[in-house]
Design a protein around this motif. Structure first.
Motif, PDB file in Angstrom:
ATOM      1  N   TYR A   1       0.828  -1.209   0.000  1.00 57.91           N
ATOM      2  CA  TYR A   1       0.000   0.000   0.000  1.00 57.91           C
ATOM      3  C   TYR A   1       0.864   1.262   0.000  1.00 57.91           C
ATOM      4  O   TYR A   1       0.537   2.253  -0.670  1.00 57.91           O
ATOM      5  N   ASN A   2       1.978   1.216   0.744  1.00 54.80           N
ATOM      6  CA  ASN A   2       2.895   2.370   0.759  1.00 54.80           C
ATOM      7  C   ASN A   2       3.380   2.691  -0.645  1.00 54.80           C
ATOM      8  O   ASN A   2       3.415   3.856  -1.057  1.00 54.80           O
ATOM      9  N   LEU A   3       3.764   1.641  -1.381  1.00 61.36           N
ATOM     10  CA  LEU A   3       4.258   1.834  -2.754  1.00 61.36           C
ATOM     11  C   LEU A   3       3.139   2.303  -3.678  1.00 61.36           C
ATOM     12  O   LEU A   3       3.368   3.138  -4.566  1.00 61.36           O
TER      13      LEU A   3
ATOM     14  N   ALA B   1       4.287   8.924   3.799  1.00 61.62           N
ATOM     15  CA  ALA B   1       4.369   8.998   5.265  1.00 61.62           C
ATOM     16  C   ALA B   1       3.516  10.149   5.792  1.00 61.62           C
ATOM     17  O   ALA B   1       2.784  10.004   6.783  1.00 61.62           O
ATOM     18  N   MET B   2       3.576  11.298   5.111  1.00 60.78           N
ATOM     19  CA  MET B   2       2.812  12.469   5.527  1.00 60.78           C
ATOM     20  C   MET B   2       1.301  12.193   5.481  1.00 60.78           C
ATOM     21  O   MET B   2       0.563  12.498   6.415  1.00 60.78           O
TER      22      MET B   2
ATOM     23  N   VAL C   1      14.444  12.225   4.980  1.00 60.12           N
ATOM     24  CA  VAL C   1      13.288  12.842   4.316  1.00 60.12           C
ATOM     25  C   VAL C   1      11.994  12.094   4.629  1.00 60.12           C
ATOM     26  O   VAL C   1      10.927  12.713   4.751  1.00 60.12           O
ATOM     27  N   THR C   2      12.051  10.762   4.802  1.00 60.92           N
ATOM     28  CA  THR C   2      10.823  10.030   5.135  1.00 60.92           C
ATOM     29  C   THR C   2      10.402  10.285   6.592  1.00 60.92           C
ATOM     30  O   THR C   2       9.215  10.416   6.880  1.00 60.92           O
ATOM     31  N   VAL C   3      11.386  10.383   7.488  1.00 60.54           N
ATOM     32  CA  VAL C   3      11.055  10.706   8.884  1.00 60.54           C
ATOM     33  C   VAL C   3      10.474  12.119   8.966  1.00 60.54           C
ATOM     34  O   VAL C   3       9.500  12.373   9.690  1.00 60.54           O
ATOM     35  N   LEU C   4      11.046  13.031   8.195  1.00 60.91           N
ATOM     36  CA  LEU C   4      10.524  14.403   8.159  1.00 60.91           C
ATOM     37  C   LEU C   4       9.075  14.421   7.677  1.00 60.91           C
ATOM     38  O   LEU C   4       8.233  15.160   8.207  1.00 60.91           O
ATOM     39  N   GLY C   5       8.760  13.586   6.669  1.00 64.24           N
ATOM     40  CA  GLY C   5       7.383  13.473   6.182  1.00 64.24           C
ATOM     41  C   GLY C   5       6.443  12.994   7.273  1.00 64.24           C
ATOM     42  O   GLY C   5       5.333  13.519   7.440  1.00 64.24           O
TER      43      GLY C   5
END
Length: 456
Positions: free
Chosen positions: A11-13, A295-296, A381-385
């Motif tokens: 689902y993430n992809l 992620a956001m 960048v993914t953690v920031l999202g």
């Protein structure tokens, strides 16, 4: 244990893939621009790099600010709060349009700085007319970003991708016709590349507007809006999220821009090599950016539903996926570090053989360092999202400033200008900054989510 994360990969992809494709499409156009301009010579390639360095700073502020729209729309969507969602879109679009105009004017005022930056004179003289047109394209670009972030917030990530791909086709065709003067069109050199960029960005915003207007889920949001009727409460909320988000992106983009300027001090060939390595790294970064948007959106949805255990599990699944993909890209850069730079330059050009050989040699070394920071860049960048999805922006802004400008830049400056490392030293500083950012942001996410679960 691992399966609770890997089961989210599909689902993430699915959510991230259209964002990735759209962003990679953007970067592919920059790749085509650089390849076409590279055929004109290393001075022209360095001029595009210098002109775009100003654009990167302005774009980082505009794009970073627009990311405030996504988590607010995602949260409203999860709560089925149409009124709030429409208010976010309308006020967000107004603020992004106004910001686009301000940034365009700021770049026009900043152009004389090029002469004070110790850049090669021939490069500056080529860069200024290119920058005039590209700067104006900021207005439609940031309007597009507002529409895109809104669309992403509704989990309609495919439509910005379609708009971007159409715009990319327009850009490539116009570049070919106008850079080289094909089929009776004027031969405009790098100014032709700027015209292509401007027209493609206008195409992009118009196309996405019509797509969203035609879709059932988004139609009511984007029609019958009173754009100049501003709701001060929502404006303050968007600014409170958008301003720190803009600074976060600015701090990262600015250190890469500083790398362009530091490379220019070393000469036109190091600057051209830096542009090649930066363009290739940007393409892989767009994949991580796609996952950052996922992620956001997903964290924003779970926040709206108040499901904090699921929120943490889903976010970590995205970090893990990003980490695995980054390893693959790192291996490609290491294995192909000598081959990839040759795509950008005419290796059979006898007149520029010495310059081209030096550029390829420097770029190959930079790609080894770029391979190492693939992992750090993807994680940060993914953690920031995810943190933006939580609407946590102030502490992450401070973290990004420390990572890039207290840790990264001094290393880049010293190793690049005062040691034999030169270009490689500049990129070692980038590696240090990205790694520091990744670690500190993850510690922040880890603490926040554990606290939320305890309170739940």
């Amino acid at each position: 244990m691992l399966q609770q994360y890997t089961k989210e990969f599909q689902y993430n992809l699915k959510l991230a893939a259209p964002v990735m494709m759209g962003m990679i499409g953007h970067t592919l156009v920059a790749l085509v621009d650089n390849i076409m301009v590279g055929q004109l010579g290393t001075a022209e390639l360095a001029a595009v790099s210098l002109g775009n360095s100003f654009m990167f700073i302005a774009m980082s502020l505009g794009i970073g600010f627009s990311t405030a729209i996504t988590p607010l729309v995602a949260e409203a969507d999860a709560e089925h709060n149409f009124k709030n969602g429409k208010s976010v879109f309308k006020n967000g679009l107004f603020l992004c349009t106004a910001l686009g105009v301000v940034l365009f004017l700021a770049i026009l005022l900043a152009k004389p700085l090029m002469y004070l930056m110790k850049q090669p004179v021939e490069v500056v003289e080529l860069a200024i007319p290119y920058l005039d047109l590209v700067a104006f394209s900021l207005i439609p670009l940031i309007c597009f970003q507002a529409l895109k972030q809104f669309s992403d917030g509704l989990s309609m990530t495919r439509y910005p991708m379609y708009a971007t791909l159409i715009a990319n086709v327009v850009n490539v065709i116009l570049n070919y016709l106008l850079i080289f003067g094909k089929f009776g069109f004027p031969e405009m050199g790098i100014v032709g590349a700027a015209v292509g960029t401007l027209v493609s960005r206008l195409t992009m915003v118009i196309f996405l507007w019509f797509l969203l207007k035609g879709k059932e889920k988004s139609k009511k949001y984007v029609t019958q809006i009173k754009i100049f009727v501003i709701e001060s409460k929502m404006v303050k909320k968007i600014i409170a999220l958008g301003f720190p988000s803009a600074l976060q992106m600015f701090f990262e983009v600015a250190i890469f821009t500083a790398a362009i300027w530091l490379s220019g001090i070393l000469g036109k060939n190091p600057q051209a090599a830096n542009q090649i390595a930066l363009n290739l790294s940007s393409m892989t970064f767009m994949v991580a950016m796609g996952l950052s948007v996922a992620a956001m959106v997903r964290v924003g949805n779970q926040k709206g539903l108040q499901k904090f255990t699921d929120l943490r599990r889903i976010a970590i699944s995205i970090f893990l996926l990003s980490f695995l993909i980054a390893i693959v890209f790192a291996l490609v850069f290491i294995v192909c570090n000598q081959l990839l730079p040759k795509i950008y330059l005419d290796v059979d050009d006898a007149d520029n053989l010495i310059d081209n050989t030096e550029v390829i040699s420097i770029a190959a070394k930079l790609l080894i360092i770029a391979a190492l920071f693939q992992i750090s860049d993807a994680i940060q960048v993914t953690v920031l999202g995810a943190l933006r999805g939580l609407q946590d922006v102030k502490i992450p802004t401070f973290i990004t400033f420390v990572a890039y400008w207290v840790v990264g830049f001094p290393i880049s400056y010293y190793l690049g200008l005062y040691t034999a490392y030169e270009s490689s030293g500049i990129w070692i500083g980038l590696l240090a900054g990205l790694t520091t950012s990744a670690l500190l942001l993850y510690f922040r996410f880890n603490k926040l989510t554990k606290d939320l679960i305890k309170k739940d």
